[in-house]
Design a protein around this motif. Structure first.
Motif, PDB file in Angstrom:
ATOM      1  N   ILE A  14       0.600  -1.282   0.073  1.00  0.00           N
ATOM      2  CA  ILE A  14       0.121   0.220   0.168  1.00  0.00           C
ATOM      3  C   ILE A  14       0.863   1.178  -0.121  1.00  0.00           C
ATOM      4  CG2 ILE A  14      -1.803   1.204   1.778  1.00  0.00           C
ATOM      5  CD1 ILE A  14      -2.333  -1.226   2.394  1.00  0.00           C
ATOM      6  N   GLN A  15       1.130   1.792  -0.856  1.00  0.00           N
ATOM      7  CA  GLN A  15       1.357   3.344  -1.492  1.00  0.00           C
ATOM      8  C   GLN A  15       0.801   4.336  -1.460  1.00  0.00           C
ATOM      9  OE1 GLN A  15       5.297   3.622  -1.118  1.00  0.00           O
ATOM     10  NE2 GLN A  15       5.349   1.228  -0.870  1.00  0.00           N
ATOM     11  N   HIS A  16       1.368   5.651  -0.743  1.00  0.00           N
ATOM     12  CA  HIS A  16       0.648   6.516  -0.465  1.00  0.00           C
ATOM     13  C   HIS A  16       1.469   7.408  -1.892  1.00  0.00           C
ATOM     14  CE1 HIS A  16      -2.027   9.852   1.998  1.00  0.00           C
ATOM     15  NE2 HIS A  16      -2.316   9.606   1.159  1.00  0.00           N
ATOM     16  N   VAL A  17       0.481   8.273  -2.310  1.00  0.00           N
ATOM     17  CA  VAL A  17       1.734   8.824  -3.136  1.00  0.00           C
ATOM     18  C   VAL A  17       1.124  10.890  -2.228  1.00  0.00           C
ATOM     19  CG1 VAL A  17       1.252  10.631  -5.479  1.00  0.00           C
ATOM     20  CG2 VAL A  17       0.698   8.116  -5.731  1.00  0.00           C
ATOM     21  N   VAL A  18       2.105  11.636  -1.379  1.00  0.00           N
ATOM     22  CA  VAL A  18       2.218  12.287  -1.254  1.00  0.00           C
ATOM     23  C   VAL A  18       2.693  13.492  -1.774  1.00  0.00           C
ATOM     24  CG1 VAL A  18       1.313  11.062   0.792  1.00  0.00           C
ATOM     25  CG2 VAL A  18       3.722  12.016   0.745  1.00  0.00           C
ATOM     26  N   GLY A  19       2.622  14.580  -0.980  1.00  0.00           N
ATOM     27  CA  GLY A  19       3.333  15.838  -1.640  1.00  0.00           C
ATOM     28  C   GLY A  19       2.420  16.894  -1.681  1.00  0.00           C
ATOM     29  N   GLY A  20       1.383  16.810  -2.597  1.00  0.00           N
ATOM     30  CA  GLY A  20       0.912  17.683  -3.228  1.00  0.00           C
ATOM     31  C   GLY A  20       0.030  18.114  -2.535  1.00  0.00           C
ATOM     32  N   SER A  21      -0.531  19.046  -2.938  1.00  0.00           N
ATOM     33  CA  SER A  21      -2.284  19.147  -2.624  1.00  0.00           C
ATOM     34  C   SER A  21      -3.558  18.486  -2.781  1.00  0.00           C
ATOM     35  CB  SER A  21      -2.654  20.936  -3.314  1.00  0.00           C
ATOM     36  OG  SER A  21      -2.786  20.028  -4.605  1.00  0.00           O
ATOM     37  N   HIS A  22      -3.037  17.111  -3.301  1.00  0.00           N
ATOM     38  CA  HIS A  22      -4.000  16.375  -4.187  1.00  0.00           C
ATOM     39  C   HIS A  22      -3.564  14.472  -3.822  1.00  0.00           C
ATOM     40  CE1 HIS A  22      -6.505  19.808  -4.466  1.00  0.00           C
ATOM     41  NE2 HIS A  22      -7.711  18.893  -4.734  1.00  0.00           N
TER      42      HIS A  22
END
Length: 391
Positions: A314-322
């Motif tokens: 399970i990977q979360h794409v983060v670092g942005g507004s969404h």
């Protein structure tokens, strides 16, 4: 219903422009305008934040504005009071200063503030090149000086097909300047401009007609002014501006149009190319625009999105507004949400390949239909993903 017939070369273009300039007040009157001050109100709606897909547009804000333009200095300032009702009631009072090479925002204009805005006291920030190019385009669209430029630079004008709207056929021309093409339709009875169109890209609908529809012409400031100005997206009115006062050749203090040297030194130049104008325009409709040259994240904070592991597979794409979520199954991947743009989706797909190898994204699951969560769905559909939505 709006239709456009096929364009054919015709010498009528010069005549249409000449008649329009005369109807606006004449070449001398337009050329004599050195500064202008405009006051008005604007009401805006967002069609892609509806309660149900394809449902009624949400009213987003009722605002007032005062704009001053110094044509000699090639600079403008707009003072805004934006009263938002969606997505939450709030009021932002701020100013925008626009020059050919830089843009500047004084005050808080969004919930998605940039690092520069939050670190400035009082709050202020340089516009992104994307926003600057968008504001410059929209100011040109709404300015009668565009027609003076067309008259004096006929090489920028070309023939266009007639535009039919509401049973009336309007003769039209194309006007190309700074890499942008406007299609202008003229009222056959008054010779005044009736509709100014660009072909834009919408994250959900793809190519769309974005029109400024002009009506209720009245004499103001020594020329004719369209006091009702509707912005239409594929024929649906998404904004309505009412001009209440126009004054020409008023004194404009130079310091009102100044951008601090420290800000100007690092400010972005206007962006070029195929730009996401609709994203910039309509995220401001709801007061959530992140003023960055990458629509997904603040480039003063980070240079990229990143993956964070929440658990095995399970990977979360983060670092942005969404954000998005990637879930690994035995033979394929599931991605939840495709936010902002196809560019963010392409980053996510590339990151997924690097992390999980050749496993394809079999399903794209959308939590809801709003443009900020679905704007990048095309990238997944293009590589064969099945779209999963709620009922």
């Amino acid at each position: 219903m709006i239709a456009v017939s096929g364009a054919t070369a015709s010498p009528r273009s010069d005549g249409l422009v000449s008649k329009a300039v005369q109807a606006l007040g004449g070449e001398s009157a337009l050329a004599g305008v050195k500064t202008v001050a405009v006051k008005g109100t604007i009401r805006q709606w967002e069609p892609e934040q509806s309660v149900m897909p394809g449902g009624d547009m949400r009213l987003t804000n009722d605002s007032t504005f005062e704009t001053v333009v110094d044509y000699g200095a090639r600079a403008s300032r707009t003072d805004w009071v934006r009263n938002y009702v969606y997505p939450a009631p709030r009021t932002y009072t701020f100013s925008e200063i626009v020059t050919p090479d830089a843009g500047y925002v004084i005050g808080i204009d969004t919930t998605a503030r940039t690092k520069q805005s939050m670190e400035s006291n009082p709050p202020a920030h340089a516009m992104s090149g994307l926003r600057l190019a968008t504001v410059q385009r929209e100011m040109r669209r709404a300015s009668p000086m565009m027609f003076l430029d067309m008259l004096r630079n006929p090489d920028r004008v070309s023939d266009a097909g007639d535009i039919t709207s509401g049973g009336t056929t309007y003769p039209a021309v194309n006007y190309t300047v700074s890499g942008q093409t406007f299609t202008i339709a003229f009222d056959p009875q008054t010779n005044l401009p009736a509709r100014i169109r660009t072909m834009d890209y919408d994250n959900i609908w793809g190519d769309v007609n974005f029109d400024l529809v002009l009506s209720d012409w009245r004499p103001m400031g020594g020329r004719q002014v369209a006091t009702t100005q509707q912005y239409q997206l594929n024929g649906r009115t998404v904004a309505e501006r009412t001009i209440t006062d126009v004054q020409t050749n008023v004194p404009v203090a130079a310091d009102r149009l100044m951008i601090p040297d420290a800000v100007k030194a690092s400010a972005a130049k206007p962006a070029t190319g195929n730009l996401h104008y609709q994203w910039v325009i309509r995220r401001q409709f709801i007061g959530t625009y992140l003023d960055s040259d990458n629509p997904s994240f603040d480039t003063r904070v980070t240079s990229s999105l990143r993956l964070v592991e929440l658990g095995p597979g399970i990977q979360h794409v983060v670092g942005g507004s969404h954000n998005s979520l990637i879930v690994e199954m035995k033979d394929y991947l599931i991605v939840f949400d495709a936010p902002v743009t196809d560019a963010q989706s392409k980053w996510t797909l590339d990151a997924a390949r690097q992390k999980f190898g050749a496993k394809p994204v079999k399903y794209l699951v959308l939590t809801h239909h709003h443009m900020d969560h679905t704007g990048g769905l095309r990238a997944y559909i293009a590589q064969g993903a099945t779209l999963v939505v709620g009922k």
